[in-house]
Design a protein around this motif. Sequence first.
Motif, PDB file in Angstrom:
ATOM      1  N   HIS A 115       3.351  -8.189  53.266  1.00 46.51           N
ATOM      2  CA  HIS A 115       2.308  -6.984  53.280  1.00 46.51           C
ATOM      3  C   HIS A 115       1.766  -6.755  51.994  1.00 46.51           C
ATOM      4  O   HIS A 115       2.318  -7.080  50.964  1.00 46.51           O
ATOM      5  N   PRO A 116       0.513  -6.778  51.867  1.00 49.73           N
ATOM      6  CA  PRO A 116      -0.263  -7.004  50.666  1.00 49.73           C
ATOM      7  C   PRO A 116       0.071  -5.794  49.562  1.00 49.73           C
ATOM      8  O   PRO A 116       0.037  -4.828  49.977  1.00 49.73           O
ATOM      9  N   ASN A 117       0.097  -6.190  48.226  1.00 49.04           N
ATOM     10  CA  ASN A 117       0.345  -5.443  47.226  1.00 49.04           C
ATOM     11  C   ASN A 117      -0.790  -5.590  46.150  1.00 49.04           C
ATOM     12  O   ASN A 117      -0.843  -6.546  45.587  1.00 49.04           O
ATOM     13  N   LYS A 118      -1.593  -4.655  45.993  1.00 51.50           N
ATOM     14  CA  LYS A 118      -2.669  -4.636  45.195  1.00 51.50           C
ATOM     15  C   LYS A 118      -2.367  -4.685  43.524  1.00 51.50           C
ATOM     16  O   LYS A 118      -3.048  -5.149  42.793  1.00 51.50           O
ATOM     17  N   VAL A 119      -1.073  -4.553  43.366  1.00 57.20           N
ATOM     18  CA  VAL A 119      -0.590  -4.650  42.129  1.00 57.20           C
ATOM     19  C   VAL A 119      -0.479  -6.159  41.777  1.00 57.20           C
ATOM     20  O   VAL A 119      -0.749  -6.690  40.373  1.00 57.20           O
ATOM     21  N   VAL A 145      -2.146  -8.699  43.781  1.00 53.25           N
ATOM     22  CA  VAL A 145      -2.999  -9.376  44.681  1.00 53.25           C
ATOM     23  C   VAL A 145      -4.285  -8.895  44.415  1.00 53.25           C
ATOM     24  O   VAL A 145      -4.712  -7.876  44.970  1.00 53.25           O
ATOM     25  N   PRO A 146      -5.242  -9.849  43.680  1.00 56.49           N
ATOM     26  CA  PRO A 146      -6.823  -9.155  43.368  1.00 56.49           C
ATOM     27  C   PRO A 146      -7.395  -9.225  44.577  1.00 56.49           C
ATOM     28  O   PRO A 146      -6.978 -10.211  45.571  1.00 56.49           O
ATOM     29  N   GLY A 147      -8.398  -8.328  44.921  1.00 60.24           N
ATOM     30  CA  GLY A 147      -8.992  -8.337  45.988  1.00 60.24           C
ATOM     31  C   GLY A 147      -8.326  -7.171  47.147  1.00 60.24           C
ATOM     32  O   GLY A 147      -8.841  -6.917  48.217  1.00 60.24           O
ATOM     33  N   VAL A 148      -7.232  -6.876  46.793  1.00 61.97           N
ATOM     34  CA  VAL A 148      -6.363  -5.623  47.524  1.00 61.97           C
ATOM     35  C   VAL A 148      -6.691  -4.334  46.971  1.00 61.97           C
ATOM     36  O   VAL A 148      -6.485  -4.280  45.588  1.00 61.97           O
ATOM     37  N   GLU A 149      -6.915  -3.482  47.829  1.00 63.62           N
ATOM     38  CA  GLU A 149      -7.367  -2.064  47.005  1.00 63.62           C
ATOM     39  C   GLU A 149      -6.201  -1.184  47.228  1.00 63.62           C
ATOM     40  O   GLU A 149      -6.300  -0.121  46.578  1.00 63.62           O
ATOM     41  N   THR A 150      -5.495  -1.225  48.265  1.00 62.23           N
ATOM     42  CA  THR A 150      -4.302  -0.081  48.270  1.00 62.23           C
ATOM     43  C   THR A 150      -3.162  -0.955  49.291  1.00 62.23           C
ATOM     44  O   THR A 150      -3.390  -1.909  50.143  1.00 62.23           O
ATOM     45  N   ASN A 151      -1.931  -0.713  48.728  1.00 63.66           N
ATOM     46  CA  ASN A 151      -0.669  -1.316  49.676  1.00 63.66           C
ATOM     47  C   ASN A 151      -0.635  -0.606  51.057  1.00 63.66           C
ATOM     48  O   ASN A 151      -0.301   0.197  51.218  1.00 63.66           O
ATOM     49  N   THR A 152      -0.743  -1.633  52.039  1.00 65.16           N
ATOM     50  CA  THR A 152      -0.448  -1.420  53.374  1.00 65.16           C
ATOM     51  C   THR A 152       0.736  -2.183  54.070  1.00 65.16           C
ATOM     52  O   THR A 152       1.135  -3.134  53.080  1.00 65.16           O
TER      53      THR A 152
END
Lengths: 295, 317
Positions: A128-132, A134-141
């Motif tokens: 699941h994406p981690n903004k810390v 991965v650039p382009g991710v705004e919030t961790n969902t």
Amino acid sequence: MTLLPAAPRPAREYRQVAERVRTGGDQTAAAELNRISTEVRRSIITMIERAKLGHIGGDLSVTDILVTCFYAVLSVDPEQPDWERRDRFVLSKGHCAAALYSTLAHCGFFDTGELATFMAPLSALNGHPNKVKVPGVETNTGALGHGLPVATGCAVGAKLDGASWRTVVVMGDGELQEGSNWEAAMAASHQGLSNLTAVIDRNRLQQGARTEDTNRLEPLAERWHSFGWEVREVDGHDHLALRAALRGSDTGKPVVVIANTIKGKGVSFMEDRVEWHHKVPTSEQVEAALAELAR
Amino acid sequence: MTVLEQQATFDCRQAFAEELSALARQDERIVAICNDSVGSSNLVGFREEFPDRLINVGIAEQELVGLAAGLANAGKIPFVCAAAPFLTGRALEQIKADVAYSEAHVVLCGQSPGMAYGELGPTHHSIEDLSWVRAVANLDVIVPADPVQTRLAVRWAAASSRPSYLRIPRFKVPAVTPADAPFEPRRAVLLRDGDDVTVIAIGSLTSRALQAADRLSEEGVSVRVLNMPFIEPLDLDSVLAAARETRGIVTAEEATISGGLGAAVAAAVVTNHPAPMRILGVPRVFAPTGDTAFLLDHFGLSADGIAEAVRSLLSHG
């Protein structure tokens, strides 16, 4: 671990393709968006084959939405992911990270080679994406029902500044069973967030069964309408229709786009089948899937 | 009566609201978010002065915290002001995922914590909040003991760029912070030196620890009193010095004993320098009916209760 670095060459190509999509007429736009969606779908199959994990059905249903958002709608700069006036994109259905990562890598937010590490130990590309990282991710969902509340905050922030950037959040249909979404839906309407667009990937399947057999969502359009939103319904695999539906608000209300999709879209034996929520294809199935996606 | 018992006492929400407004005058990124809690968070003045910068989402705590994370993404510094039991209990997953894990600079302000809502009962008590938020990584946990620390906490949290949880006392407390006291992570405040036993107290229990030390002093017992405004990250050096230099440690907090200050100190002590301890707080029960002062006494969270724990520790180890 710090943020993955941008990939300058793909970022340049992205700018060129996005320019063609936005200025080159409908035929060009449709052809480009189709081409990129097929590439993204192929990456998804390969990533999940390698990781032996992933949510393949939802990845394939949301692909056309993601590609349309990034190539035809959003104002973002993959080489400046924290540019203050960027449009904010939130993937609330974080389990479809493979589709997001593949799209972001195609845009040049990071190197496509990184996709081979999907869910490998210590990879930036978590399930699941981690903004810390991965650039382009705004919030961790990942936990469902989180994207829309956060998106309302982005939209309120832009309004407070009188800024013109907008916020787009893509949600699953099953996740609409989470009550947090309806808290946010009320607040967005009350706050007059005309700069907020929610897209629902309406594939009608959730992990265990059909949404309508699990906890009914219909009448979905009427529900959003009654919460004070401008509702648009569209074929979620028709890029040009999606692009049109993703225009700004016509009414001063927040906009919800109900994008009717097919889970597993593009691979015949996965389409609309509940078991492909997170099943991993065999090598023969991967071969068959990639053959279908080469057409 | 000791001198301390004759002192004026303060509801820290007033200091909180005054400092937040002062900060908002200096920094336009400061916004306040509440859940129909304009009055109970003492934000009426803030609303009058900054009507656009107070966002009231109504009774919707998941939206409350999620929206704050989005505001942080948009470059604001949101102060989420809500009754502690509902902020932490109702929105714990948003605190974890949207704020702490997403590294969103959100200041979570738990108002009226502990048993401040006394007679309203366990639904309105927030004795679990410290355990819950301590379990979340990347979240500083700050428990001011008086108006001075409340003001310092507001300033620190705004300047830090990290997510934090502030526990703003409502139960009236006297001023306890010395003029030159430090206020930073991993720094306890030494309120009184002593070498027999150490009492580590937070929030509303701080002044009670000082009262206990006064009484014990009359019995010839020398008590070191430490206040620990930052529970996370904890001042390990002061805790371990207490374990080495005194005969044991008593912790005191207006919270459940499962996972708060006492648990944090005990884990540090048992891992590094085992020493006898007493952990004062609410045992794993729901409180009976009563006002805050009654409930604190009921659970031994009083000067007498603390003094008794010190005597027990000295007698039995």
